[in-house]
Design an enzyme around this catalytic site. Structure first.
Site, mmCIF file in Angstrom:
data_model
loop_
_atom_site.group_PDB
_atom_site.id
_atom_site.type_symbol
_atom_site.label_atom_id
_atom_site.label_comp_id
_atom_site.label_asym_id
_atom_site.label_seq_id
_atom_site.Cartn_x
_atom_site.Cartn_y
_atom_site.Cartn_z
ATOM 1 N N GLU A 144 0.826 -1.195 0.000
ATOM 2 C CA GLU A 144 0.000 0.000 0.000
ATOM 3 C C GLU A 144 0.862 1.247 0.000
ATOM 4 O O GLU A 144 1.961 1.245 0.553
ATOM 5 C CB GLU A 144 -0.838 0.028 1.287
ATOM 6 C CG GLU A 144 -1.738 -1.159 1.401
ATOM 7 C CD GLU A 144 -2.510 -1.152 2.700
ATOM 8 O OE1 GLU A 144 -2.464 -0.137 3.429
ATOM 9 O OE2 GLU A 144 -3.159 -2.158 2.981
ATOM 10 N N CYS A 154 3.321 8.401 1.565
ATOM 11 C CA CYS A 154 3.684 7.435 2.595
ATOM 12 C C CYS A 154 3.953 6.118 1.871
ATOM 13 O O CYS A 154 3.067 5.587 1.195
ATOM 14 C CB CYS A 154 2.501 7.328 3.569
ATOM 15 S SG CYS A 154 2.727 6.062 4.806
ATOM 16 N N CYS A 186 5.263 -7.224 7.479
ATOM 17 C CA CYS A 186 6.213 -6.663 8.443
ATOM 18 C C CYS A 186 6.496 -7.719 9.508
ATOM 19 O O CYS A 186 5.613 -8.482 9.885
ATOM 20 C CB CYS A 186 5.621 -5.411 9.098
ATOM 21 S SG CYS A 186 6.774 -4.583 10.215
ATOM 22 N N CYS A 229 3.999 -5.397 15.892
ATOM 23 C CA CYS A 229 3.290 -4.451 16.767
ATOM 24 C C CYS A 229 1.823 -4.886 16.843
ATOM 25 O O CYS A 229 1.179 -5.081 15.802
ATOM 26 C CB CYS A 229 3.413 -3.028 16.218
ATOM 27 S SG CYS A 229 5.128 -2.513 16.025
ATOM 28 N N CYS A 253 -1.133 -3.072 14.873
ATOM 29 C CA CYS A 253 -0.917 -2.664 13.479
ATOM 30 C C CYS A 253 -1.350 -3.760 12.518
ATOM 31 O O CYS A 253 -1.074 -4.947 12.748
ATOM 32 C CB CYS A 253 0.563 -2.337 13.286
ATOM 33 S SG CYS A 253 0.996 -1.959 11.582
ATOM 34 N N SER A 272 9.240 4.981 16.499
ATOM 35 C CA SER A 272 7.911 4.613 16.985
ATOM 36 C C SER A 272 8.046 4.118 18.422
ATOM 37 O O SER A 272 8.366 2.960 18.658
ATOM 38 C CB SER A 272 7.310 3.528 16.097
ATOM 39 O OG SER A 272 7.087 4.058 14.820
ATOM 40 N N LEU A 273 7.808 5.009 19.360
ATOM 41 C CA LEU A 273 8.047 4.684 20.781
ATOM 42 C C LEU A 273 6.842 3.973 21.388
ATOM 43 O O LEU A 273 6.960 2.874 21.920
ATOM 44 C CB LEU A 273 8.369 5.985 21.528
ATOM 45 C CG LEU A 273 8.824 5.871 22.959
ATOM 46 C CD1 LEU A 273 10.127 5.088 23.076
ATOM 47 C CD2 LEU A 273 9.000 7.271 23.582
ATOM 48 N N HIS A 274 5.720 4.611 21.364
ATOM 49 C CA HIS A 274 4.421 4.045 21.772
ATOM 50 C C HIS A 274 4.258 3.683 23.250
ATOM 51 O O HIS A 274 3.154 3.330 23.674
ATOM 52 C CB HIS A 274 4.029 2.819 20.931
ATOM 53 C CG HIS A 274 4.038 3.063 19.457
ATOM 54 N ND1 HIS A 274 3.715 4.273 18.890
ATOM 55 C CD2 HIS A 274 4.335 2.245 18.411
ATOM 56 C CE1 HIS A 274 3.822 4.188 17.572
ATOM 57 N NE2 HIS A 274 4.198 2.979 17.259
ATOM 58 N N CYS A 325 -1.453 2.005 8.014
ATOM 59 C CA CYS A 325 -0.686 1.074 7.200
ATOM 60 C C CYS A 325 -1.189 -0.355 7.299
ATOM 61 O O CYS A 325 -1.520 -0.845 8.366
ATOM 62 C CB CYS A 325 0.797 1.161 7.528
ATOM 63 S SG CYS A 325 1.199 0.996 9.243
HETATM 64 N N1 SAH Z 1 7.900 -0.002 10.962
HETATM 65 C C1 SAH Z 1 8.040 1.408 10.975
HETATM 66 C C2 SAH Z 1 7.268 2.142 9.893
HETATM 67 C C3 SAH Z 1 5.877 1.700 9.548
HETATM 68 S S1 SAH Z 1 4.550 2.055 10.627
HETATM 69 C C4 SAH Z 1 7.690 1.945 12.369
HETATM 70 O O1 SAH Z 1 7.353 1.166 13.239
HETATM 71 O O2 SAH Z 1 7.829 3.137 12.578
HETATM 72 C C5 SAH Z 1 4.399 3.789 10.694
HETATM 73 C C6 SAH Z 1 3.756 4.274 11.984
HETATM 74 O O3 SAH Z 1 2.335 3.995 11.990
HETATM 75 C C7 SAH Z 1 4.306 3.610 13.231
HETATM 76 O O4 SAH Z 1 4.512 4.566 14.228
HETATM 77 C C8 SAH Z 1 3.201 2.645 13.587
HETATM 78 O O5 SAH Z 1 3.264 2.222 14.909
HETATM 79 C C9 SAH Z 1 1.968 3.461 13.247
HETATM 80 N N2 SAH Z 1 0.720 2.693 13.119
HETATM 81 C C10 SAH Z 1 0.560 1.419 12.731
HETATM 82 N N3 SAH Z 1 -0.741 1.065 12.755
HETATM 83 C C11 SAH Z 1 -1.439 2.150 13.147
HETATM 84 C C12 SAH Z 1 -2.824 2.418 13.368
HETATM 85 N N4 SAH Z 1 -3.731 1.500 13.154
HETATM 86 N N5 SAH Z 1 -3.172 3.660 13.800
HETATM 87 C C13 SAH Z 1 -2.232 4.623 13.988
HETATM 88 N N6 SAH Z 1 -0.901 4.432 13.784
HETATM 89 C C14 SAH Z 1 -0.509 3.205 13.383
#
Ligand code: SAH
Length: 377
Positions: free
Chosen positions: A113, A126, A133, A137, A140, A238-240, A357
């Site tokens: 995508e 993007c 992947c 996570c 995701c 991507s800390l979260h 994504c």
């Molecule tokens: N793998 C990389 C890049 C791809 S994801 C990373 O982890 O940064 C890009 C960003 O989108 C990341 O911060 C990811 O955690 C976030 N993301 C994934 N799914 C999401 C969702 N459903 N809602 C909001 N952000 C999301």
């Protein structure tokens, strides 16, 4: 040749291509250097290489026969040996806010995508770096079925070009974020090869590296490689979560890495590049949106030259995670602002088109699984 940022050989594309003898080679897989060689090997003027590349990347020409500045025989020869695009657009969606999303199908059946976002004068894309992947996570959609493979440089560039072709002639792509499917730092060499074309202003897309962001789950050895090579690109982590216990629950690869190692790597990156880092924080209801989390984040980020980007969760059908209420989000924001954190609350875009994504691919893959029970069983 060794790539300056990854210390790995850079010629694998051609060998991979030669195994598909019957197929034309993709011109997007060619570096300027290898295309120049193609011309020189045929006793053709080498300036033609740049002409061909700028026709594709800058003038948005989609077929060699339309490159009228080239002699006819040369156009025919290029057409015999190369193709420009390899993917099919399996689906395209347009949101009311101007966001457009493409689901591309690659020749091996892999689906990826990519998204075009229109925001004031910005035209951002993007892009995905892998099919699927491996990071896992939990919230995701991209990683739910693991990773199939890395994308090649041409496949990464193809996404940008297909989105660029959706623009009006007077519009230009201004930003790139590597925030689609996949972990860019797990495919560093191809990502950097593609981004080198994206930033090149002679024949490429001419996007300033300050407007190109590589987003990562946080892989310290790869962050160090970027630092050693004085990467000109923006880095987003991507800390979260503000502590390892919670982060490992949300981002399982954290188990073997840990926030401290990521912070140390980002500091080394900052020391070398002086590029301000961004931390991404997806807010998940009742998980990482509590006042305690906000307070811990303040402690973690207070003395760093960093920006915190807080993103409300974009719910994924079938997953149990939810977006927090606006009161919770406001309270979270208040604590961070009072703690002196440089924080930005990002608006969600493309809500109505599954723009987070991996969502669209997942939706389309799931459809055939809806089984209709026939009455005669
Ligand atoms: N793998 C990389 C890049 C791809 S994801 C990373 O982890 O940064 C890009 C960003 O989108 C990341 O911060 C990811 O955690 C976030 N993301 C994934 N799914 C999401 C969702 N459903 N809602 C909001 N952000 C999301």
């Amino acid at each position: 040749m060794i790539h300056p940022m990854t210390n790995e050989p850079t010629t694998s594309v051609e060998s991979a291509e030669s195994s598909e003898k019957s197929e034309k080679r993709s011109i997007l897989e060619q570096s300027e250097h290898s295309l120049v060689r193609w011309f020189v090997d045929r006793d053709l003027p080498k300036y033609r290489a740049k002409q061909v590349l700028s026709a594709i990347y800058q003038r948005r020409i989609d077929s060699f026969s339309d490159m009228t500045e080239l002699p006819k025989e040369l156009r025919a020869k290029l057409d015999e040996q190369f193709c420009i695009f390899k993917s099919k657009t399996a689906e395209s969606q347009q949101s009311e806010d101007g966001t457009e999303k493409l689901l591309l199908e690659l020749p091996d059946g892999g689906r990826i995508e990519c998204v075009l976002l229109r925001d004031g004068p910005r035209r951002s894309v993007c892009l995905s770096s892998q099919v699927g992947c491996a990071m896992g996570c939990v919230f995701c959609a991209s990683g739910l079925d693991g990773v199939d493979r890395n994308l090649t440089r041409g496949e990464i560039l193809e996404q940008a070009l297909k989105l660029q072709r959706l623009l009006e002639p007077e519009e230009r792509l201004s930003h790139i974020v590597m925030m689609g499917m996949g972990e860019p730092l797990a495919n560093l060499r191809n990502v950097l090869d593609a981004l080198d074309v994206a930033r090149d202003s002679e024949y490429g897309l001419g996007i300033s590296p300050r407007r190109i962001t590589i987003s990562t789950v946080g892989l310290p050895p790869a962050i160090d490689k970027l630092a050693e090579a004085h990467s000109p690109f923006q880095l987003a982590i991507s800390l979260h979560a503000p502590n390892d216990e919670l982060r490992t629950r949300l981002v399982p690869v954290n188990k073997n890495i840990g926030i401290e190692a990521i912070m140390a790597a980002t500091e080394r990156y900052f020391a070398v590049t002086s590029r301000r880092l961004t931390f991404e924080y997806v807010l998940l209801k009742d998980l990482n949106d509590t006042p305690q989390c906000a307070e811990q984040l303040v402690k973690l980020l207070r003395r760093r030259t960093a920006m915190l980007n807080v993103i409300p969760y974009n719910p994924v059908p079938g997953l149990p995670y939810e977006t927090p209420s606006s009161e919770t989000i406001l309270e979270f924001r208040r604590i961070l602002m009072e703690g002196g954190i440089n924080v930005m609350f990002r608006q969600r875009k493309g809500n109505d088109i599954q723009a987070a994504c991996g969502q669209l691919r997942r939706l389309r893959e799931r459809e055939p699984q809806i089984v209709t029970l026939s009455t005669d069983v």
